[in-house]
Motif scaffolding. Sequence first.
Motif, PDB file in Angstrom:
ATOM      1  N   UNK A 246       0.828  -1.208   0.000  1.00  0.00           N
ATOM      2  CA  UNK A 246       0.000   0.000   0.000  1.00  0.00           C
ATOM      3  C   UNK A 246       0.862   1.259   0.000  1.00  0.00           C
ATOM      4  N   UNK A 247       1.898   1.288   0.819  1.00  0.00           N
ATOM      5  CA  UNK A 247       2.779   2.460   0.882  1.00  0.00           C
ATOM      6  C   UNK A 247       3.469   2.662  -0.462  1.00  0.00           C
TER       7      UNK A 247
ATOM      8  N   UNK B 165      -1.006  -0.332  14.611  1.00  0.00           N
ATOM      9  CA  UNK B 165      -0.530  -1.191  13.536  1.00  0.00           C
ATOM     10  C   UNK B 165       0.985  -1.109  13.555  1.00  0.00           C
ATOM     11  N   UNK B 166       1.619  -2.193  13.904  1.00  0.00           N
ATOM     12  CA  UNK B 166       3.074  -2.247  13.942  1.00  0.00           C
ATOM     13  C   UNK B 166       3.570  -3.255  12.930  1.00  0.00           C
ATOM     14  N   UNK B 167       4.291  -2.778  11.931  1.00  0.00           N
ATOM     15  CA  UNK B 167       4.827  -3.651  10.887  1.00  0.00           C
ATOM     16  C   UNK B 167       6.279  -3.266  10.631  1.00  0.00           C
ATOM     17  N   UNK B 168       6.955  -4.074   9.872  1.00  0.00           N
ATOM     18  CA  UNK B 168       8.322  -3.754   9.469  1.00  0.00           C
ATOM     19  C   UNK B 168       8.290  -3.477   7.971  1.00  0.00           C
ATOM     20  N   UNK B 169       9.018  -2.432   7.576  1.00  0.00           N
ATOM     21  CA  UNK B 169       9.079  -2.066   6.166  1.00  0.00           C
ATOM     22  C   UNK B 169      10.524  -2.150   5.688  1.00  0.00           C
ATOM     23  N   UNK B 170      10.674  -2.362   4.400  1.00  0.00           N
ATOM     24  CA  UNK B 170      12.009  -2.440   3.822  1.00  0.00           C
ATOM     25  C   UNK B 170      12.655  -1.052   3.827  1.00  0.00           C
TER      26      UNK B 170
ATOM     27  N   UNK C  11      10.939   5.684   0.446  1.00  0.00           N
ATOM     28  CA  UNK C  11       9.830   6.174  -0.388  1.00  0.00           C
ATOM     29  C   UNK C  11       8.757   6.841   0.474  1.00  0.00           C
ATOM     30  N   UNK C  12       8.517   6.321   1.672  1.00  0.00           N
ATOM     31  CA  UNK C  12       7.564   6.936   2.592  1.00  0.00           C
ATOM     32  C   UNK C  12       8.039   8.325   2.993  1.00  0.00           C
TER      33      UNK C  12
ATOM     34  N   UNK D  80      -6.730   3.566   0.271  1.00  0.00           N
ATOM     35  CA  UNK D  80      -6.747   3.422  -1.194  1.00  0.00           C
ATOM     36  C   UNK D  80      -6.550   1.955  -1.576  1.00  0.00           C
ATOM     37  N   UNK D  81      -5.604   1.281  -0.939  1.00  0.00           N
ATOM     38  CA  UNK D  81      -5.324  -0.126  -1.238  1.00  0.00           C
ATOM     39  C   UNK D  81      -6.560  -0.976  -0.972  1.00  0.00           C
ATOM     40  N   UNK D  82      -7.198  -0.764   0.175  1.00  0.00           N
ATOM     41  CA  UNK D  82      -8.401  -1.533   0.530  1.00  0.00           C
ATOM     42  C   UNK D  82      -9.550  -1.238  -0.435  1.00  0.00           C
ATOM     43  N   UNK D  83      -9.680   0.018  -0.827  1.00  0.00           N
ATOM     44  CA  UNK D  83     -10.741   0.397  -1.767  1.00  0.00           C
ATOM     45  C   UNK D  83     -10.536  -0.273  -3.133  1.00  0.00           C
ATOM     46  N   UNK D  84      -9.287  -0.283  -3.615  1.00  0.00           N
ATOM     47  CA  UNK D  84      -8.992  -0.907  -4.911  1.00  0.00           C
ATOM     48  C   UNK D  84      -9.313  -2.397  -4.911  1.00  0.00           C
ATOM     49  N   UNK D  85      -9.188  -3.022  -3.750  1.00  0.00           N
ATOM     50  CA  UNK D  85      -9.473  -4.452  -3.651  1.00  0.00           C
ATOM     51  C   UNK D  85     -10.900  -4.738  -3.196  1.00  0.00           C
TER      52      UNK D  85
END
Length: 126
Positions: free
Chosen positions: A34-35, A79-84, A90-91, A112-117
């Motif tokens: 999504x990001x 929401x805790x995640x790890x990003x590259x 890019x963020x 936006x990601x959830x809406x597209x799907x």
Amino acid sequence: MYALNVRIPRDMDERLTAAVERTGMGPQAIANEAINDHATAVGVPEDIPVPAKEDRPFRERTPKKRRYGTAEEEQDRQLGVRVTPLTDARLTAACDITGNGPQDFVRTALNVWLHKRKIPFSARQD
């Protein structure tokens, strides 16, 4: 990988859970996708240089907006995640371009990601 912690509204958390169940992707994969998708949409190049970990710029936090109502109705979820490193770079660039903080950018990107799907707002019921 870098830690990314943001607060998302309860309904978005429920939609994210539904997306995990429907797609088989985990929250981390969804957040990264999504990001990156939203960063591309706002004009961040896909081959942006990635700074060394010690040279990462400081990103301003989005001020917490005061809400009124019952705590149970309004409570955001963590929401805790790890990003590259590339996603992190890019963020940061996307936040500079849009003038939003990472909290707002990630919320918008997920929405936006959830809406597209086609994950509806009432995707899950407790």
